[in-house]
Design a protein around this motif. Structure first.
Motif, PDB file in Angstrom:
ATOM      1  N   SER A  17      38.336  47.965  32.491  1.00  0.00           N
ATOM      2  CA  SER A  17      38.225  48.297  31.061  1.00  0.00           C
ATOM      3  C   SER A  17      39.586  48.591  30.442  1.00  0.00           C
ATOM      4  CB  SER A  17      37.306  49.498  30.861  1.00  0.00           C
ATOM      5  OG  SER A  17      36.009  49.196  31.280  1.00  0.00           O
ATOM      6  N   ALA A  20      41.614  45.389  30.169  1.00  0.00           N
ATOM      7  CA  ALA A  20      41.074  44.585  29.063  1.00  0.00           C
ATOM      8  C   ALA A  20      41.544  45.137  27.717  1.00  0.00           C
ATOM      9  CB  ALA A  20      39.551  44.557  29.133  1.00  0.00           C
ATOM     10  N   ARG A  21      41.508  46.453  27.574  1.00  0.00           N
ATOM     11  CA  ARG A  21      41.946  47.071  26.319  1.00  0.00           C
ATOM     12  C   ARG A  21      43.426  46.794  26.072  1.00  0.00           C
ATOM     13  NH1 ARG A  21      44.610  51.105  24.449  1.00  0.00           N
ATOM     14  NH2 ARG A  21      45.104  52.083  26.450  1.00  0.00           N
ATOM     15  N   ASN A  24      44.048  43.227  25.224  1.00  0.00           N
ATOM     16  CA  ASN A  24      43.320  42.804  24.028  1.00  0.00           C
ATOM     17  C   ASN A  24      42.325  41.680  24.325  1.00  0.00           C
ATOM     18  OD1 ASN A  24      42.662  43.134  21.336  1.00  0.00           O
ATOM     19  ND2 ASN A  24      44.103  41.545  20.667  1.00  0.00           N
ATOM     20  N   THR A  25      41.519  41.899  25.360  1.00  0.00           N
ATOM     21  CA  THR A  25      40.481  40.943  25.734  1.00  0.00           C
ATOM     22  C   THR A  25      39.268  41.727  26.234  1.00  0.00           C
ATOM     23  OG1 THR A  25      40.078  38.878  26.927  1.00  0.00           O
ATOM     24  CG2 THR A  25      41.268  40.587  28.127  1.00  0.00           C
ATOM     25  N   SER A  26      38.262  41.036  26.717  1.00  0.00           N
ATOM     26  CA  SER A  26      37.042  41.716  27.162  1.00  0.00           C
ATOM     27  C   SER A  26      37.067  42.015  28.658  1.00  0.00           C
ATOM     28  CB  SER A  26      35.820  40.847  26.850  1.00  0.00           C
ATOM     29  OG  SER A  26      35.811  39.711  27.686  1.00  0.00           O
ATOM     30  N   ARG A  27      36.236  42.981  29.057  1.00  0.00           N
ATOM     31  CA  ARG A  27      36.085  43.295  30.479  1.00  0.00           C
ATOM     32  C   ARG A  27      35.558  42.082  31.233  1.00  0.00           C
ATOM     33  NH1 ARG A  27      31.859  46.794  31.000  1.00  0.00           N
ATOM     34  NH2 ARG A  27      31.299  46.304  28.880  1.00  0.00           N
ATOM     35  N   GLN A  28      34.653  41.348  30.597  1.00  0.00           N
ATOM     36  CA  GLN A  28      34.065  40.164  31.223  1.00  0.00           C
ATOM     37  C   GLN A  28      35.134  39.111  31.518  1.00  0.00           C
ATOM     38  OE1 GLN A  28      32.912  41.685  28.485  1.00  0.00           O
ATOM     39  NE2 GLN A  28      30.801  42.285  28.902  1.00  0.00           N
ATOM     40  N   THR A  29      36.076  38.964  30.604  1.00  0.00           N
ATOM     41  CA  THR A  29      37.157  37.995  30.811  1.00  0.00           C
ATOM     42  C   THR A  29      38.026  38.403  31.993  1.00  0.00           C
ATOM     43  OG1 THR A  29      37.182  37.348  28.488  1.00  0.00           O
ATOM     44  CG2 THR A  29      39.203  36.939  29.747  1.00  0.00           C
ATOM     45  N   HIS A  31      37.204  40.319  34.491  1.00  0.00           N
ATOM     46  CA  HIS A  31      36.391  40.182  35.703  1.00  0.00           C
ATOM     47  C   HIS A  31      36.332  38.716  36.156  1.00  0.00           C
ATOM     48  CE1 HIS A  31      33.374  41.200  38.655  1.00  0.00           C
ATOM     49  NE2 HIS A  31      32.591  40.267  38.183  1.00  0.00           N
TER      50      HIS A  31
END
Length: 75
Positions: A17, A20-21, A24-29, A31
């Motif tokens: 997390s 990702a923060r 500047n992207t998502s946790r899913q990305t 992962h």
């Protein structure tokens, strides 16, 4: 795509997390990248992840296995 994102992330004690923060992207990305499920990673995302991890993008994304595969494909 083989990479060292998880290795460097865990070495710093950073969560998915938090990376990702910072990138500047998502946790899913993050992962998917760590699992090798994401093959098309934009240059800007590579730079963002590298910057967040305070590493050179070549050390993270251009590991020797990947470089050797590209060289074999071009031969």
């Amino acid at each position: 795509m083989k990479n060292r994102v998880k290795e460097f992330r865990t070495d710093t004690g950073m969560s998915i997390s938090e990376l990702a923060r910072r990138a500047n992207t998502s946790r899913q990305t993050i992962h998917a990248i760590e699992k090798g499920d994401r093959n098309n990673i934009s240059g800007s995302l590579m730079f963002s992840i590298a910057d967040a991890l305070k590493k050179d993008e070549r050390d993270i994304f251009f590991v020797s296995d990947v470089t050797q595969e590209v060289q074999k494909e071009s031969a």
